[in-house]
Design an enzyme around this catalytic site. Sequence first.
Site, PDB file in Angstrom:
ATOM      1  N   HIS A 139       0.810  -1.228   0.000  1.00  0.00           N
ATOM      2  CA  HIS A 139       0.000   0.000   0.000  1.00  0.00           C
ATOM      3  C   HIS A 139       0.845   1.282   0.000  1.00  0.00           C
ATOM      4  O   HIS A 139       0.689   2.155  -0.851  1.00  0.00           O
ATOM      5  CB  HIS A 139      -0.877   0.053   1.268  1.00  0.00           C
ATOM      6  CG  HIS A 139      -1.676  -1.161   1.556  1.00  0.00           C
ATOM      7  ND1 HIS A 139      -2.855  -1.448   0.910  1.00  0.00           N
ATOM      8  CD2 HIS A 139      -1.495  -2.175   2.453  1.00  0.00           C
ATOM      9  CE1 HIS A 139      -3.369  -2.566   1.389  1.00  0.00           C
ATOM     10  NE2 HIS A 139      -2.576  -3.023   2.323  1.00  0.00           N
TER      11      HIS A 139
HETATM   12  C1  BDR Z   1      -2.335   0.824   5.717  1.00  0.00           C
HETATM   13  O1  BDR Z   1      -2.473   0.276   7.025  1.00  0.00           O
HETATM   14  C2  BDR Z   1      -1.234  -0.152   7.514  1.00  0.00           C
HETATM   15  O2  BDR Z   1      -1.358  -1.399   8.118  1.00  0.00           O
HETATM   16  C3  BDR Z   1      -0.295  -0.174   6.334  1.00  0.00           C
HETATM   17  O3  BDR Z   1       1.028   0.144   6.723  1.00  0.00           O
HETATM   18  C4  BDR Z   1      -0.851   0.884   5.408  1.00  0.00           C
HETATM   19  O4  BDR Z   1      -0.340   2.149   5.715  1.00  0.00           O
HETATM   20  C5  BDR Z   1      -3.153  -0.023   4.776  1.00  0.00           C
HETATM   21  O5  BDR Z   1      -4.500  -0.035   5.149  1.00  0.00           O
END
Ligand code: BDR
Length: 315
Positions: free
Chosen positions: A247
């Site tokens: 992400h």
């Molecule tokens: C986001 O949530 C976190 O767990 C990850 O690092 C990312 O920033 C994804 O939903």
Amino acid sequence: MSAPTRPIPLIIDTDPGVDDAVAIMLALASPEIELRAVTTVFGNVPQPRTTENAGRLLALCDRSDVPIGRGATRPIVHPQRKRAEAWHGGDGLGGRAEMLPAPAAAPDARGAVGLMAAVLSAASEPVTIAGIGPLTNIALLLAVHPELAPRIGRIIVMGGALGEGNVSGVAEFNIHSDPEAAHRVLTQPAVPVTMVPLDMTLRCPAGPAWIETLASGGRRCGALAEVITHYRAAYLARYGIDAVAVHDAVAVLEAVTPGVLETTPMPIQVACDLGPARGATVAFADDDAPSVLVAVGADVDAVLTEILTRLLRLG
Ligand code: BDR
Ligand code: CA
């Protein structure tokens, strides 16, 4: 002959976090970027851990010259309801934090908001801020230093979901962790915001070939691949797929190569009530609300290849 373009000054506000680790290393591998600061926030794991992890990642890349500002330990109003150890491991780096070198520098005494303010005050060009954790520090920066808003070129947020969430049916983790802060950042008119939601990042899963190429890419890339191992197993257990969503790296790639993601303007509001919709990002056409640019598409294969190719430069 055209003049060489100057690197884009960047601050990463982060809660490392496995995909945060990929994102930070992507920025360090990208000459288009000058990483001026890393600021840390609670999120995937508590803030002392995210701060230590940021220090370890910079040490791994021999970039302990980049200052780290320690930020919020909790949301602005209501307590964080869920953390993400199940995905990122108890240490935030898939149980592999101790395998990375210890931080080589102490955090900056000014803290996250003070450090961001100092970087902005000193900058001669607009600074990009990539928010890849809960948006607490960035909301506080905007609240405490409105005079510095013109010095921020854009804020890129990894967060939100137009469709299904990953914490609840409707909410994405970063927004759900501090909805009031997210609402402040996403609805303010002073700084342009690009929101990179789950709908976009889940379309870019890094599969076995991507991870194996990373693993054999050298000492630093090998360490990053190790960090990804637990996250990969969690994806397999939860979704039955052997691939991981990177992400935060997708959002940072947009900072590195502006325009790599296709965007469309939408006014976004955050559900800040305490009910089941808490943390939902809702496209809501209120006449006064400024729009944010929401990432809605990309050449997904090219995005993944670009991230990997850059990481491999780190060796
Ligand atoms: C986001 O949530 C976190 O767990 C990850 O690092 C990312 O920033 C994804 O939903
Ligand atoms: Ca993150």
